[in-house]
Design a protein around this motif. Structure first.
Motif, PDB file in Angstrom:
ATOM      1  N   ALA A 215       1.054  -0.530   0.212  1.00  0.00           N
ATOM      2  CA  ALA A 215      -0.209   0.084   0.250  1.00  0.00           C
ATOM      3  C   ALA A 215       1.198   1.123  -0.005  1.00  0.00           C
ATOM      4  CB  ALA A 215      -0.877   0.247   1.533  1.00  0.00           C
ATOM      5  N   THR A 216       2.034   1.286   0.913  1.00  0.00           N
ATOM      6  CA  THR A 216       2.795   2.172  -0.087  1.00  0.00           C
ATOM      7  C   THR A 216       3.795   2.462  -0.676  1.00  0.00           C
ATOM      8  OG1 THR A 216       4.196   1.026   2.443  1.00  0.00           O
ATOM      9  CG2 THR A 216       3.151   2.423   3.678  1.00  0.00           C
ATOM     10  N   ALA A 217       3.666   1.688  -1.799  1.00  0.00           N
ATOM     11  CA  ALA A 217       4.017   1.536  -3.060  1.00  0.00           C
ATOM     12  C   ALA A 217       2.923   2.278  -4.545  1.00  0.00           C
ATOM     13  CB  ALA A 217       4.600   0.639  -3.591  1.00  0.00           C
ATOM     14  N   LEU A 218       1.664   1.277  -3.703  1.00  0.00           N
ATOM     15  CA  LEU A 218       1.319   0.574  -4.577  1.00  0.00           C
ATOM     16  C   LEU A 218      -0.749   1.928  -4.638  1.00  0.00           C
ATOM     17  CD1 LEU A 218       2.200  -2.164  -5.303  1.00  0.00           C
ATOM     18  CD2 LEU A 218       0.139  -0.724  -7.226  1.00  0.00           C
ATOM     19  N   MET A 249      -5.288   1.142   2.753  1.00  0.00           N
ATOM     20  CA  MET A 249      -5.212   2.418   1.921  1.00  0.00           C
ATOM     21  C   MET A 249      -4.651   3.177   2.632  1.00  0.00           C
ATOM     22  SD  MET A 249      -9.737   3.037   2.332  1.00  0.00           S
ATOM     23  CE  MET A 249      -9.475   2.469   3.774  1.00  0.00           C
ATOM     24  N   ALA A 250      -3.094   3.320   1.193  1.00  0.00           N
ATOM     25  CA  ALA A 250      -2.399   4.827   1.759  1.00  0.00           C
ATOM     26  C   ALA A 250      -2.859   6.120   2.298  1.00  0.00           C
ATOM     27  CB  ALA A 250      -1.395   5.079   0.984  1.00  0.00           C
ATOM     28  N   PHE A 251      -2.049   7.139   2.902  1.00  0.00           N
ATOM     29  CA  PHE A 251      -3.152   8.145   2.518  1.00  0.00           C
ATOM     30  C   PHE A 251      -4.927   8.172   3.632  1.00  0.00           C
ATOM     31  CE2 PHE A 251      -0.364   8.508  -0.651  1.00  0.00           C
ATOM     32  CZ  PHE A 251       0.638   9.156  -0.226  1.00  0.00           C
ATOM     33  N   ALA A 252      -4.878   7.133   4.478  1.00  0.00           N
ATOM     34  CA  ALA A 252      -6.007   7.171   5.133  1.00  0.00           C
ATOM     35  C   ALA A 252      -6.292   6.849   6.378  1.00  0.00           C
ATOM     36  CB  ALA A 252      -6.537   5.976   4.253  1.00  0.00           C
ATOM     37  N   ASP A 253      -7.037   7.392   7.198  1.00  0.00           N
ATOM     38  CA  ASP A 253      -7.293   7.344   8.277  1.00  0.00           C
ATOM     39  C   ASP A 253      -8.750   6.443   9.188  1.00  0.00           C
ATOM     40  OD1 ASP A 253      -9.293   8.457   8.510  1.00  0.00           O
ATOM     41  OD2 ASP A 253      -8.900  10.774   9.357  1.00  0.00           O
ATOM     42  N   LEU A 254      -8.659   6.462  10.388  1.00  0.00           N
ATOM     43  CA  LEU A 254      -9.012   5.709  11.101  1.00  0.00           C
ATOM     44  C   LEU A 254     -11.338   5.156  10.599  1.00  0.00           C
ATOM     45  CD1 LEU A 254      -9.389   3.162  13.143  1.00  0.00           C
ATOM     46  CD2 LEU A 254     -10.228   4.534  15.099  1.00  0.00           C
ATOM     47  N   SER A 255     -11.626   6.768  10.054  1.00  0.00           N
ATOM     48  CA  SER A 255     -12.411   7.145  10.014  1.00  0.00           C
ATOM     49  C   SER A 255     -12.656   6.551   8.610  1.00  0.00           C
ATOM     50  CB  SER A 255     -12.827   8.484   9.950  1.00  0.00           C
ATOM     51  OG  SER A 255     -13.775   8.606   9.295  1.00  0.00           O
ATOM     52  N   ASP A 256     -12.176   6.867   7.309  1.00  0.00           N
ATOM     53  CA  ASP A 256     -11.903   6.166   6.106  1.00  0.00           C
ATOM     54  C   ASP A 256     -12.270   4.230   6.096  1.00  0.00           C
ATOM     55  OD1 ASP A 256     -11.498   9.000   5.134  1.00  0.00           O
ATOM     56  OD2 ASP A 256      -9.084   8.681   5.788  1.00  0.00           O
ATOM     57  N   ASP A 257     -11.520   3.930   7.368  1.00  0.00           N
ATOM     58  CA  ASP A 257     -11.257   2.393   7.109  1.00  0.00           C
ATOM     59  C   ASP A 257     -12.775   1.938   7.590  1.00  0.00           C
ATOM     60  OD1 ASP A 257      -9.231   0.113   7.240  1.00  0.00           O
ATOM     61  OD2 ASP A 257      -9.142   0.465   9.353  1.00  0.00           O
ATOM     62  N   MET A 258     -13.166   2.620   8.444  1.00  0.00           N
ATOM     63  CA  MET A 258     -14.907   2.336   9.031  1.00  0.00           C
ATOM     64  C   MET A 258     -15.133   2.508   7.417  1.00  0.00           C
ATOM     65  SD  MET A 258     -15.585   3.086  12.855  1.00  0.00           S
ATOM     66  CE  MET A 258     -14.421   4.852  13.205  1.00  0.00           C
ATOM     67  N   ASP A 259     -15.715   3.902   7.829  1.00  0.00           N
ATOM     68  CA  ASP A 259     -16.490   3.980   6.127  1.00  0.00           C
ATOM     69  C   ASP A 259     -16.451   2.293   5.345  1.00  0.00           C
ATOM     70  OD1 ASP A 259     -16.974   6.134   7.184  1.00  0.00           O
ATOM     71  OD2 ASP A 259     -15.433   7.822   5.394  1.00  0.00           O
ATOM     72  N   GLY A 422       9.669   8.339   3.386  1.00  0.00           N
ATOM     73  CA  GLY A 422       8.150   8.736   2.947  1.00  0.00           C
ATOM     74  C   GLY A 422       7.086   7.374   3.690  1.00  0.00           C
ATOM     75  N   THR A 423       7.607   7.953   5.356  1.00  0.00           N
ATOM     76  CA  THR A 423       6.055   7.817   5.695  1.00  0.00           C
ATOM     77  C   THR A 423       4.645   7.995   4.973  1.00  0.00           C
ATOM     78  OG1 THR A 423       5.783   7.010   7.698  1.00  0.00           O
ATOM     79  CG2 THR A 423       6.039   8.645   7.697  1.00  0.00           C
ATOM     80  N   VAL A 424       3.615   7.877   5.095  1.00  0.00           N
ATOM     81  CA  VAL A 424       2.458   8.190   5.316  1.00  0.00           C
ATOM     82  C   VAL A 424       1.399   7.452   5.699  1.00  0.00           C
ATOM     83  CG1 VAL A 424       2.757   8.732   2.895  1.00  0.00           C
ATOM     84  CG2 VAL A 424       2.112   6.187   3.512  1.00  0.00           C
ATOM     85  N   PRO A 425       0.288   8.642   6.340  1.00  0.00           N
ATOM     86  CA  PRO A 425      -0.864   7.540   7.347  1.00  0.00           C
ATOM     87  C   PRO A 425      -1.695   6.548   6.533  1.00  0.00           C
ATOM     88  CG  PRO A 425      -0.835   9.791   6.911  1.00  0.00           C
ATOM     89  CD  PRO A 425      -0.429   9.771   6.202  1.00  0.00           C
ATOM     90  N   HIS A 426      -1.875   5.597   7.027  1.00  0.00           N
ATOM     91  CA  HIS A 426      -2.570   4.370   6.642  1.00  0.00           C
ATOM     92  C   HIS A 426      -3.298   3.816   6.969  1.00  0.00           C
ATOM     93  CE1 HIS A 426       1.250   3.543   7.497  1.00  0.00           C
ATOM     94  NE2 HIS A 426       1.265   1.490   7.410  1.00  0.00           N
ATOM     95  N   ALA A 427      -4.472   3.044   6.551  1.00  0.00           N
ATOM     96  CA  ALA A 427      -5.630   2.276   7.479  1.00  0.00           C
ATOM     97  C   ALA A 427      -5.875   0.484   6.714  1.00  0.00           C
ATOM     98  CB  ALA A 427      -5.958   3.455   7.796  1.00  0.00           C
ATOM     99  N   GLY A 428      -5.894  -0.220   7.553  1.00  0.00           N
ATOM    100  CA  GLY A 428      -7.289  -1.282   7.183  1.00  0.00           C
ATOM    101  C   GLY A 428      -7.645  -1.825   7.925  1.00  0.00           C
ATOM    102  N   PHE A 429      -8.262  -3.001   7.304  1.00  0.00           N
ATOM    103  CA  PHE A 429      -8.326  -4.346   8.216  1.00  0.00           C
ATOM    104  C   PHE A 429      -8.433  -5.015   7.766  1.00  0.00           C
ATOM    105  CE2 PHE A 429     -12.633  -3.172   5.314  1.00  0.00           C
ATOM    106  CZ  PHE A 429     -12.519  -3.929   4.723  1.00  0.00           C
TER     107      PHE A 429
END
Ligand code: 4AD
Ligand code: MG
Length: 461
Positions: A215-218, A249-259, A422-429
């Motif tokens: 995810a931190t590439a694609l 998902m890259a560039f995503a937070d917990l709220s995006d994850d729940m969505d 190049g760290t980014v906020p990311h989230a998944g489940f």
């Protein structure tokens, strides 16, 4: 052999001549001068009725054409005068492919108990219920790919053999090339440096760490494959081998994850309802009468989003007596999860911000320094269907957490690199695929949604 599927034949627009069907006999009725066969070929729930007149070549074998036998039928598709079916086949040739001895073929009755069917897992796909489950399972897998492809996610394949313990719970099966009668030892311990990989290897409990990598590439990816847990939980919801869907998902937070989790669950239910009508109806009629009402209420309502702390307050005020204690800092048990979803809210609940002590090392620390950005999506009857989080993307915070938990920081060098460069906020489940199948079908035991279940003390084939 060019054969027509029963599913195609039953959906035909017009009659047909000279078609070939193959399948297994479900029932036979003999009349004077002809026999009726109900034939099923697994392509759909319904059987097709075949009429074989006494003068048809092959009819002389009719005494051997019994329930369970495999047959080939050449004949004409004609309108059926009988109730409940549009088409039937008037046979011109009948051929017995493989007989099934009526004395010993176990699937004679219309309905068998789940326990009995589990004991003949090699034959149970020929029953209506397990044929239906298997077709729904196939369609649900397809729906997963459709959902993520539509949203621009790439499907990645994470390895099954791994050198890291993603969940840090130590519930892993070791993979080894050693001769177990002759284990090499060093200082009293098994010396894995002499093993196939030069270190200890295991079956993966989750593809998440690989998914974070990709995810931190694609950008947005998902992995969907088998995962393994050596946890000694002999419950109707745990298997030692199960399939997990894991988007990241890259560039995503917990709220995006729940969505994403909510959207995904609703999409999968809608897809199965649209594409597996006959099979699903069977479960609505015979397995769980409230199935469609439950599915409707999941699809039609917003999921509740509830901080863990508030969930604890609700559970403490509950009049219901629980077997397990409820206290801030303790994990929720299935009984608590079911109380929240079935009794208190009567719909799915996403519980988030769990105490860091009960969650894995990689979850993002919240500003309170006490909770992490984790979410469990709980659904009626199942409890936890999804477990996910926003990942810790800050190297210093991650390092502190790894040290605090006493993990070996050197083993995470590549995971730490993702935070260095190049760290980014990311989230998944992770979604338990069998649990999703249980939700859509109303089946209450995980052993009945996997063709060949692997559970504590059980390994057949
Ligand atoms: O909550 P879990 O342990 O989460 C993870 O493994 C994360 N690494 C996932 C991620 O963020 N990418 O497992 C995820 C889901 C659970 O919610 C549950 O539905 C299912 O996997 N699950 C099981 N299903 C059947 N049998 C078991 N033994 C299971 N353990 C977990
Ligand atoms: Mg979990």
């Amino acid at each position: 052999m060019k054969r027509m599927r029963v599913r195609q034949a039953l959906g035909a627009e017009a009659g047909m001549e000279g078609m070939t069907l193959c399948g297994w006999v479900r029932t036979k009725r003999d009349s004077k001068g002809f026999s009726f066969l109900e034939v099923n070929d697994g392509s759909c729930l319904k059987n097709i009725q075949v009429i074989v007149d006494a003068d048809v070549p092959g009819y002389e074998l009719m005494p051997e054409i019994n329930t369970g036998a495999s047959v080939k039928v050449v004949g004409n598709l004609v309108e059926s005068p009988g109730k409940g079916q549009t088409w039937e086949v008037q046979a011109t040739v009948i051929e017995l492919i493989g007989a099934a001895d009526p004395e010993t073929f176990p699937l004679q009755k219309k309905r068998h108990s789940d326990e009995f069917l589990r004991s003949i897992a090699h034959l149970r796909p020929r029953s209506n219920k397990y044929g239906a489950i298997t077709r729904i399972r196939s369609e649900l897998s397809y729906a997963i790919h459709a959902f993520f492809r539509d949203r621009g996610f790439y499907y990645i394949h994470s390895p099954i053999i791994t050198g890291s313990d993603c969940e840090g719970a130590g519930e892993m099966f070791t993979v080894s090339g050693f001769d177990f009668a002759n284990l090499p030892r060093k200082n009293g311990q098994v010396d894995f440096s002499q093993d196939f990989f030069g270190k200890r290897a295991s079956l993966t409990v989750s593809g998440q760490l690989s998914a974070e990598n990709m995810a931190t590439a694609l950008g947005d990816v998902y992995t969907f494959g088998p995962t393994f847990r050596a946890e000694n939980s002999n419950t109707p919801r745990h298997a030692a081998e199960f399939w997990m869907l894991e988007p990241e998902m890259a560039f995503a937070d917990l709220s995006d994850d729940m969505d994403l989790g909510e959207e995904c669950i609703k999409y999968l239910i809608n897809h199965v309802r649209e594409h597996c009508k006959d099979d699903l109806d069977l479960f609505g009629r015979f397995v769980d009468k409230s199935l469609f009402a439950t599915l409707d209420s999941i699809v039609d309502n917003d999921f509740v989003r509830l901080p863990y702390g508030e969930a604890i307050e609700i559970l403490k005020k509950a009049t219901q007596k629980f077997e397990y204690p409820v206290e801030f800092g303790l994990d929720l048990q299935t009984e608590h999860e079911r109380y929240l979803t079935e009794i208190h809210f009567k719909k799915p609940v996403a519980v988030f911000d769990y105490p860091k002590e009960i969650k894995a090392f990689y979850m993002r620390m919240n500003d309170d320094n006490r909770t992490v950005a984790a979410v469990d999506i709980l659904v009626p009857r199942i409890g936890e269907l999804i477990g996910g989080s926003q990942r810790e993307e800050r190297l210093d915070v991650l390092d502190a957490r790894i040290k605090e938990l006493g993990l070996n920081i050197d083993e995470y060098w590549w995971y730490r690199d993702l935070r260095k460069f190049g760290t980014v906020p990311h989230a998944g489940f992770g979604m338990g695929f069998e649990r999703m199948l249980m939700l859509v079908t109303g089946v209450t035991n995980i052993r009945d949604v996997i063709s060949f279940p692997r559970t504590v003390s059980h390994l057949e084939f």
